[in-house]
Design a protein around this motif. Structure first.
Motif, PDB file in Angstrom:
ATOM      1  N   TYR A 178       0.827  -1.205   0.000  1.00 13.11           N
ATOM      2  CA  TYR A 178       0.000   0.000   0.000  1.00 13.11           C
ATOM      3  C   TYR A 178       0.865   1.261   0.000  1.00 13.11           C
ATOM      4  O   TYR A 178       0.473   2.294  -0.552  1.00 13.11           O
ATOM      5  CB  TYR A 178      -0.932   0.002   1.206  1.00 13.11           C
ATOM      6  CG  TYR A 178      -2.041  -1.024   1.105  1.00 13.11           C
ATOM      7  CD1 TYR A 178      -2.836  -1.105  -0.034  1.00 13.11           C
ATOM      8  CD2 TYR A 178      -2.290  -1.910   2.147  1.00 13.11           C
ATOM      9  CE1 TYR A 178      -3.843  -2.043  -0.130  1.00 13.11           C
ATOM     10  CE2 TYR A 178      -3.296  -2.853   2.055  1.00 13.11           C
ATOM     11  CZ  TYR A 178      -4.072  -2.919   0.921  1.00 13.11           C
ATOM     12  OH  TYR A 178      -5.069  -3.853   0.827  1.00 13.11           O
TER      13      TYR A 178
ATOM     14  N   ARG B 280       1.987   2.002  -3.430  1.00 10.72           N
ATOM     15  CA  ARG B 280       0.849   2.409  -4.252  1.00 10.72           C
ATOM     16  C   ARG B 280       0.530   3.895  -4.133  1.00 10.72           C
ATOM     17  O   ARG B 280      -0.271   4.433  -4.901  1.00 10.72           O
ATOM     18  CB  ARG B 280      -0.404   1.620  -3.847  1.00 10.72           C
ATOM     19  CG  ARG B 280      -0.460   0.185  -4.348  1.00 10.72           C
ATOM     20  CD  ARG B 280      -0.564   0.121  -5.854  1.00 10.72           C
ATOM     21  NE  ARG B 280      -1.645   0.937  -6.363  1.00 10.72           N
ATOM     22  CZ  ARG B 280      -2.907   0.506  -6.470  1.00 10.72           C
ATOM     23  NH1 ARG B 280      -3.215  -0.719  -6.094  1.00 10.72           N
ATOM     24  NH2 ARG B 280      -3.833   1.305  -6.954  1.00 10.72           N
TER      25      ARG B 280
ATOM     26  N   TRP C 187       0.792   4.887 -10.522  1.00  7.62           N
ATOM     27  CA  TRP C 187       0.574   3.454 -10.709  1.00  7.62           C
ATOM     28  C   TRP C 187       0.322   3.169 -12.187  1.00  7.62           C
ATOM     29  O   TRP C 187      -0.790   3.305 -12.685  1.00  7.62           O
ATOM     30  CB  TRP C 187      -0.628   3.013  -9.879  1.00  7.62           C
ATOM     31  CG  TRP C 187      -0.708   1.521  -9.691  1.00  7.62           C
ATOM     32  CD1 TRP C 187      -1.658   0.678 -10.171  1.00  7.62           C
ATOM     33  CD2 TRP C 187       0.214   0.700  -8.980  1.00  7.62           C
ATOM     34  NE1 TRP C 187      -1.388  -0.618  -9.812  1.00  7.62           N
ATOM     35  CE2 TRP C 187      -0.239  -0.626  -9.064  1.00  7.62           C
ATOM     36  CE3 TRP C 187       1.398   0.967  -8.285  1.00  7.62           C
ATOM     37  CZ2 TRP C 187       0.430  -1.695  -8.493  1.00  7.62           C
ATOM     38  CZ3 TRP C 187       2.068  -0.094  -7.712  1.00  7.62           C
ATOM     39  CH2 TRP C 187       1.583  -1.407  -7.810  1.00  7.62           C
TER      40      TRP C 187
ATOM     41  N   ALA D 143      -4.552  -3.943  -7.935  1.00 10.95           N
ATOM     42  CA  ALA D 143      -3.538  -3.478  -8.877  1.00 10.95           C
ATOM     43  C   ALA D 143      -4.149  -3.098 -10.224  1.00 10.95           C
ATOM     44  O   ALA D 143      -3.764  -2.120 -10.846  1.00 10.95           O
ATOM     45  CB  ALA D 143      -2.472  -4.553  -9.062  1.00 10.95           C
TER      46      ALA D 143
END
Length: 286
Positions: A128, A131, A135, A282
């Protein structure tokens, strides 16, 4: 004239120190937990060395990672097997049902699961964290495949078959318990085979590896750690099946079955979290 140690043994105290009776421990004395701990340490060390060795910088020789990982996995499995055999299998017929059904064993598995939750939570926290940046979904491999769907169905279904097997054991239907336990073991093996095939497709066909950006280490780290847990669960179920064939389980004498089922349900739940976070998250940016 007896010594203090002799008097303690006569009064039902602990046996001699672990070093005196290796490899077979008496009472709480055993070397097997230490062997398993050394194996686990080297396994995680090997995984870290593998990641470092296969980066563009290659800080350590590439062979060190697989060497430590393989040796650690071997020691971990040997330690677990020896520990379980010494604690449960060998003295099985010498203990009554009240001892075998002790809640201490289930508490021990619960504590182990809690530590494992912390391990996976650390990995997911890393995922996380990375992220938070940009991305690039166009650079991701094909994650949402039929293999993922089949593997998820297999693992979720295995939890139900495990519970059904336990139910049959509690009802005194020993042969059906063995049959459904065998089905659960087969589902676990099929999941492992599916994950190996998925890795082959990603690595060989698509060139997606540990060094593929930020997502590569997160993906292979989390799915590989989970896969290791599945393999461990399959081995434990294999031990249960062998013990069941030896007639070592029955209604009220099923502590090992209960503890392994707790572990397997945990592995199942973690997989669902990985699917939602790593695969769906994802692709769709959840």
């Amino acid at each position: 004239m007896g010594t203090a140690t002799d008097s303690e043994d006569e009064e039902g105290g602990l046996g001699p120190p672990a070093g005196w009776d290796f490899p077979r421990g008496l009472d709480e004395s055993s070397w097997w937990p230490f062997i398993a701990a050394v194996g686990a340490t080297n396994l995680y060390l090997g995984a870290g060395l593998f990641i470092i060795g296969w980066t563009d910088y290659s800080l350590v020789p590439k062979f060190l990672g697989p060497l430590f990982f393989g040796g650690g996995a071997f020691l971990l499995l040997v330690g677990i097997f020896g520990w379980l055999h010494q604690a449960f299998v060998e003295p099985y017929w010498e203990r009554d049902a009240s001892v075998l059904d002790s809640g201490v064993h289930r508490l021990g598995m619960l504590l182990f699961v809690m530590t494992d939750i912390a391990t996976f939570a650390a990995g997911l926290t890393y995922y996380y964290f990375v992220r938070l940046g940009s991305w690039p979904t166009e650079e991701l491999p094909h994650l949402l495949t039929p293999v993922l769907a089949i593997n998820t169905v297999l693992l979720v279904g295995s939890s139900f078959t495990f519970e059904y097997a336990h139910k049959k054991l509690s009802g005194g239907e020993h042969k059906r318990f063995l049959a459904w336990l065998g089905v659960t073991l087969a589902l676990g093996l099929a999941f492992v085979g599916g994950q190996v095939y998925e890795y082959y497709e990603l690595i060989v066909r698509e060139g997606f590896t540990l060094s593929s950006g930020l997502f590569g280490p997160a993906f292979f780290g989390l799915t590989g750690l989970h896969g290791l847990h599945v393999v461990t669960g399959v081995i434990l179920m294999g031990i249960l099946l062998v013990r069941g064939l030896m007639g070592q389980f029955g209604a009220g004498r099923d502590t090992a079955v209960r503890t392994v089922s707790m572990y397997w349900h945990f592995v199942d739940a973690v997989w669902l979290v990985i699917v939602v976070s790593l695969y769906l998250g994802a692709v769709y940016g959840a």
